[in-house]
Design an enzyme around this catalytic site. Structure first.
Site: not given
Ligand code: RB5
Length: 163
Positions: A11, A67-68, A72, A100
């Site tokens: 998301h 991701c945000g 992650g 590289h």
């Molecule tokens: C989601 O809220 C967020 O934690 C995820 O997208 C990301 O940033 C994790 O590393």
């Protein structure tokens, strides 16, 4: 033949992924592994691993995960053998990481960068290729050896030492 690129996002990266799919679909064959709807409860490892599997299996030549923060996604994707995923928010690293280090997955943080920089980053990443120079091959081989040792469950230090 068009390069096949796998894209995935939770998301946090959903809106940016949709923008990047639009940008890339003319020049690349796109494998969109989701998310296909905006679900604030979805989990980044599910999309990171789908992109990583596609790249590790050869179904796609490159991967992009959003991701945000990008953190992650990067941590999760690198759990898959054969994946060299990096979080790059500067264009130098986005192409030099391929040239590289043979980086095969680019991770982006949609809450950190804007869509115009993201477009430049994916372009730099996808247009780059591994240089194949001897010293880069040697270093890459050491990285691959670390991976193989970990898969075998060996705690031995690198056989060639700090040469
Ligand atoms: C989601 O809220 C967020 O934690 C995820 O997208 C990301 O940033 C994790 O590393």
């Amino acid at each position: 033949m068009k390069l096949r690129v796998a894209l995935g996002a939770d998301h946090g990266g959903f809106a940016l992924k949709n923008e990047l799919v639009k940008l890339l679909e003319e020049s690349y064959e796109i494998l969109d592994v989701g998310a296909y709807t905006l679900d604030p409860q979805d989990d980044y490892p599910d999309f990171a691993i789908a992109v990583a599997r596609a790249v590790a299996s050869g179904e796609a030549q490159r991967g992009i995960i959003i991701c945000g923060s990008g953190v992650g996604a990067c941590v999760a994707a690198n759990k898959m053998p054969g994946i060299r995923a990096c979080l790059c928010h500067d264009t130098y690293s986005a192409h030099q990481g391929v040239e590289h280090d043979d980086m095969n997955v680019l991770c982006l943080g949609a809450r950190v960068i804007g869509d115009k920089l993201a477009a430049e980053l994916v372009t730099a990443f996808l247009q780059a290729s591994f240089s194949g120079e001897e010293h880069h091959r040697r270093r890459l081989q050491k990285v691959l050896d670390i991976e193989q040792q970990a898969l075998r469950g060996s705690n031995d230090s690198h056989e060639s030492g700090a040469k």
